[in-house]
Design an enzyme around this catalytic site. Structure first.
Site, mmCIF file in Angstrom:
data_model
loop_
_atom_site.group_PDB
_atom_site.id
_atom_site.type_symbol
_atom_site.label_atom_id
_atom_site.label_comp_id
_atom_site.label_asym_id
_atom_site.label_seq_id
_atom_site.Cartn_x
_atom_site.Cartn_y
_atom_site.Cartn_z
ATOM 1 N N ASN A 157 5.036 -4.457 -1.759
ATOM 2 C CA ASN A 157 5.696 -5.022 -0.573
ATOM 3 C C ASN A 157 4.824 -4.694 0.645
ATOM 4 O OD1 ASN A 157 7.373 -5.747 1.514
ATOM 5 N ND2 ASN A 157 8.909 -4.153 1.138
ATOM 6 N N LYS A 163 5.081 -5.610 3.555
ATOM 7 C CA LYS A 163 5.879 -5.547 4.787
ATOM 8 C C LYS A 163 5.186 -6.325 5.915
ATOM 9 C CE LYS A 163 8.011 -1.303 3.297
ATOM 10 N NZ LYS A 163 8.893 -0.211 3.629
ATOM 11 N N HIS A 193 16.535 -5.997 1.181
ATOM 12 C CA HIS A 193 15.770 -4.777 1.477
ATOM 13 C C HIS A 193 16.491 -3.964 2.563
ATOM 14 C CE1 HIS A 193 12.591 -2.093 2.759
ATOM 15 N NE2 HIS A 193 12.029 -2.336 1.581
ATOM 16 N N GLU A 222 15.482 -2.476 5.051
ATOM 17 C CA GLU A 222 15.063 -2.759 6.433
ATOM 18 C C GLU A 222 15.736 -4.022 6.957
ATOM 19 O OE1 GLU A 222 10.894 -2.460 5.533
ATOM 20 O OE2 GLU A 222 11.126 -0.289 5.298
ATOM 21 N N GLU A 239 16.293 1.847 -4.280
ATOM 22 C CA GLU A 239 15.471 2.446 -3.223
ATOM 23 C C GLU A 239 16.367 3.274 -2.294
ATOM 24 O OE1 GLU A 239 11.645 0.154 -2.329
ATOM 25 O OE2 GLU A 239 13.207 -0.779 -1.156
ATOM 26 N N GLY A 296 9.574 4.828 3.124
ATOM 27 C CA GLY A 296 8.637 4.819 4.248
ATOM 28 C C GLY A 296 8.445 6.143 4.951
ATOM 29 N N SER A 343 8.544 5.565 -1.022
ATOM 30 C CA SER A 343 7.425 6.501 -0.830
ATOM 31 C C SER A 343 6.639 6.794 -2.106
ATOM 32 C CB SER A 343 7.930 7.818 -0.221
ATOM 33 O OG SER A 343 8.493 7.584 1.049
HETATM 34 P P1 PGA Z 1 7.553 2.711 0.907
HETATM 35 O O1 PGA Z 1 8.380 1.358 0.938
HETATM 36 O O2 PGA Z 1 6.801 2.744 -0.400
HETATM 37 O O3 PGA Z 1 6.660 2.649 2.099
HETATM 38 O O4 PGA Z 1 8.548 3.817 1.001
HETATM 39 C C1 PGA Z 1 9.061 0.902 -0.185
HETATM 40 C C2 PGA Z 1 9.840 -0.316 0.197
HETATM 41 O O5 PGA Z 1 10.311 -0.370 1.340
HETATM 42 O O6 PGA Z 1 10.018 -1.244 -0.562
#
Ligand code: PGA
Length: 259
Positions: free
Chosen positions: A8, A10, A95, A97, A172, A178, A218
């Protein structure tokens, strides 16, 4: 079955960055056997990234980071599953976010899943608790658990048992996304087991086993194998580390050992 590794990207790479990243990944991935890889670039770069693979490579696919459930219409700024159906094979929906910054709720996420299925796109449905559910002394935060299971069960509302194999769930935990603070693999697998039990209550064992669960939050090179060695974890959703070609390729190579 091959493990599934989703990158991803982002809102990180520019168009130029995306093209360089995709070209590096192509060199490392085209001949890599035993793993399925999905790349989710920023939406406007999807076509450019697709051009890096002019011929179909069965183990590499593209995903949208988000889609809109209606097919066509006056929805300024949105892009539907229908418009993307010839470009992507997967779409990330729900997601954390988007739940946070765009106030997406379980109902809208359910509609997005239906739109994906309608156009033969595999939805990667993200669910995760905001705060820890399980503690070392065996106690459970029942409020957090209820919210987590609701995210999943409401997203699956109206889905029949035989469709579960066409859906991927990305577990997640929001507190692990993140921030270089991944959930311990044992924790992730326990939550995935609990969620699967919940799915089995509604759909039975075979239905629950058909649903694939990824872990995300992460993940980087150092811990990828620790998750992948669990049969219950079908793969990984990688965010920050997925825009570093070397790291992402290393994670994909690790996954290829488990096919
Ligand atoms: P991250 O993001 O690996 O930076 O924690 C994972 C995600 O948001 O899908």
């Amino acid at each position: 079955m091959n493990k599934l590794i989703v990158g991803n990207w982002k809102m990180f790479p520019t168009l130029a960055d995306s093209q360089v990243l995709a070209a590096s990944l192509k060199r490392g991935l085209d001949d890599l056997k035993g793993v399925d890889v999905v790349l989710a670039p920023p939406l406007p770069w999807l076509v450019n990234v697709k051009e890096i693979w002019p011929h179909k490579v069965s183990h590499i696919s593209l995903a949208a980071q988000n889609i809109w459930p209606e097919d066509q219409g006056a929805f300024t700024g949105e892009v539907s599953a229908y418009l993307l159906k010839d470009i992507i094979r997967y779409a990330i929906v729900g997601h954390s976010e988007r739940r946070r910054y765009n106030q997406e709720d379980n109902d809208l996420i359910g509609q997005k899943i239906q739109a994906c299925l309608k156009w033969r796109i595999t939805p990667i449905v993200c669910v995760g608790e905001k705060k820890r559910v399980l503690f070392a002394d065996g106690t459970v935060d029942s409020t957090q658990w209820r919210l987590l299971e609701e995210e999943l069960m409401e997203a699956l509302e109206g889905i029949s048992k035989d469709v579960l194999e066409k859906i991927v769930v990305a577990y997640e935990p929001v507190w692990a996304v993140g921030n270089n603070n991944p959930a311990k693999p044992e924790y992730a697998v326990k939550l995935i087991e609990r969620l699967r039990v919940r799915v089995a209550e509604k759909y039975g064992q075979t239905g629950a086993q058909a649903l694939r669960f990824l872990y995300g939050g992460s993940v980087d090179v150092a811990e990828a194998t620790d998750y992948l060695r669990y049969p219950d974890i079908a793969g990984l959703l990688v965010g920050t580390a997925s825009v570093k070609a070397k790291n992402f390729l290393d994670i994909c190579r690790q996954a290829s050992h488990f096919h």
